[in-house]
Write an enzyme that holds these catalytic residues in place. Structure first.
Site, short mmCIF file in Angstrom:
data_model
loop_
_atom_site.label_atom_id
_atom_site.label_comp_id
_atom_site.label_asym_id
_atom_site.label_seq_id
_atom_site.Cartn_x
_atom_site.Cartn_y
_atom_site.Cartn_z
N SER A 1 53.21 56.29 36.17
CA SER A 1 52.65 55.48 37.26
C SER A 1 53.61 55.59 38.44
CB SER A 1 52.45 54.02 36.85
OG SER A 1 53.66 53.30 36.91
N ASN B 1 44.04 56.92 33.59
CA ASN B 1 43.77 55.48 33.52
C ASN B 1 44.31 54.72 34.73
OD1 ASN B 1 43.05 52.97 31.98
ND2 ASN B 1 45.27 52.67 32.04
N SER C 1 34.20 52.58 34.18
CA SER C 1 33.99 51.14 34.28
C SER C 1 32.51 50.85 34.09
CB SER C 1 34.44 50.61 35.65
OG SER C 1 34.00 49.28 35.85
N TYR D 1 34.97 50.66 44.46
CA TYR D 1 35.37 50.74 43.05
C TYR D 1 34.26 51.34 42.20
CZ TYR D 1 36.89 49.31 38.39
OH TYR D 1 37.25 49.32 37.06
N LYS E 1 34.13 54.99 40.31
CA LYS E 1 33.99 55.06 38.86
C LYS E 1 32.73 55.81 38.46
CE LYS E 1 37.75 52.95 37.57
NZ LYS E 1 38.83 53.70 36.88
N THR F 1 43.45 35.15 35.50
CA THR F 1 42.15 34.84 36.11
C THR F 1 41.52 33.64 35.43
OG1 THR F 1 41.80 37.15 36.70
CG2 THR F 1 39.86 35.73 36.65
#
Length: 264
Positions: free
Chosen positions: A43, A97, A148, A171, A175, A209
């Site tokens: 990363s 990923n 996703s 997004y 995806k 969240t």
């Protein structure tokens, strides 16, 4: 005939995983290491990757290295792959990923944010596959791309209230591109005996969240057949299946690990 336990083994396999030190990526790395794979965890945050690599080696006894790489730069990907092959001798499995993006609605998203999100979510996947393909041809390896649920179904605008929760149009568009690119690559890399599949998670919100937005968490659970949100370990079985000989007759597929979200 091989036993299932043998087919699920990743002993002797070398994995290059982008976004490997993230929320979902960490669980993927644990599953791969548990099955005996050697890991290159990649990363932009090299220090975070190195810490995870050290823990993986200590806990599972498998070789692991952490590398800081900007996957928007093909030259950095190329150098990282060379370092991995120099260290381990080969590359068997590529997992794309990595993700980062901006919280935006259709109304609020800027052209700059759109371009960045598409670059990170879709273009970087292409760059990484392009750089890794020659190594994978040598091992008849496999590729796993993270898609996703929002790559094949639309987000329900009614459940996203406020910028901190909103799902950006970039997004899902990216995806969806990843899922189609997966199918394209499965076709065009099949002469080299390279399998290519996608894994589409969702919903897998970060634990905080639920703490900060409990009503939103309950709404996600209520839209799901299983009545709960996903946890990172829910991905482990699918990842091992798609990366091992247990999935040797699977290619060009988008496997949904979403609690049934997209089935109704």
């Amino acid at each position: 005939m091989k036993k299932l336990q043998e087919m699920l083994s990743l002993e002797g396999k070398v994995v290059f995983i982008t976004g490997g030190a993230g929320y979902l990526g960490t669980a993927m790395c644990e599953a791969l290491a548990e099955q005996g794979a050697s890991l290159a965890i990649v990363s932009r945050d090299g220090e975070k990757c190195e810490k995870l690599a050290a823990r993986i080696t200590a806990e599972y006894g498998t070789p692991a290295m952490g590398l800081g790489v900007n996957i928007l730069e093909p030259e950095e990907i190329r150098a990282a792959l060379k370092k991995v092959v120099d260290a381990y001798g080969k590359l068997d499995i590529l997992i794309n990923n990595a993700w980062s993006g901006n919280k935006n609605s259709f109304d609020s998203i800027s052209y700059e944010h759109w371009r960045y999100d598409i670059d990170m979510c879709l273009n970087a996947v292409f760059y990484t596959v392009k750089e890794a393909a020659e190594y994978l041809k040598l091992t008849q390896g496999c590729i796993l791309n993270t898609g996703s649920m929002y790559g094949h179904v639309a987000p329900d605008y009614r459940i996203y209230d406020g910028v901190h929760l909103v799902n950006p149009p970039s997004y899902g568009a990216a995806k969806a591109g990843v899922i189609q690119l997966t199918k394209y690559l499965a076709s065009f890399l099949s002469p080299h005996k390279i399998r290519v599949n996608a894994l589409s998670p969702g919903p897998f919100p970060f634990p905080e969240t639920g703490v900060n937005n409990p009503n939103f968490w309950k709404t996600l659970e209520g839209k799901n057949m299983m009545g709960r949100c996903g946890a990172p370990e829910d991905l482990k079985g699918a990842v091992v299946l798609l990366c091992s000989q247990a999935g040797s007759y699977m290619t060009g597929q988008n496997i949904c690990v979403d609690g049934g979200w997209a089935a109704w």
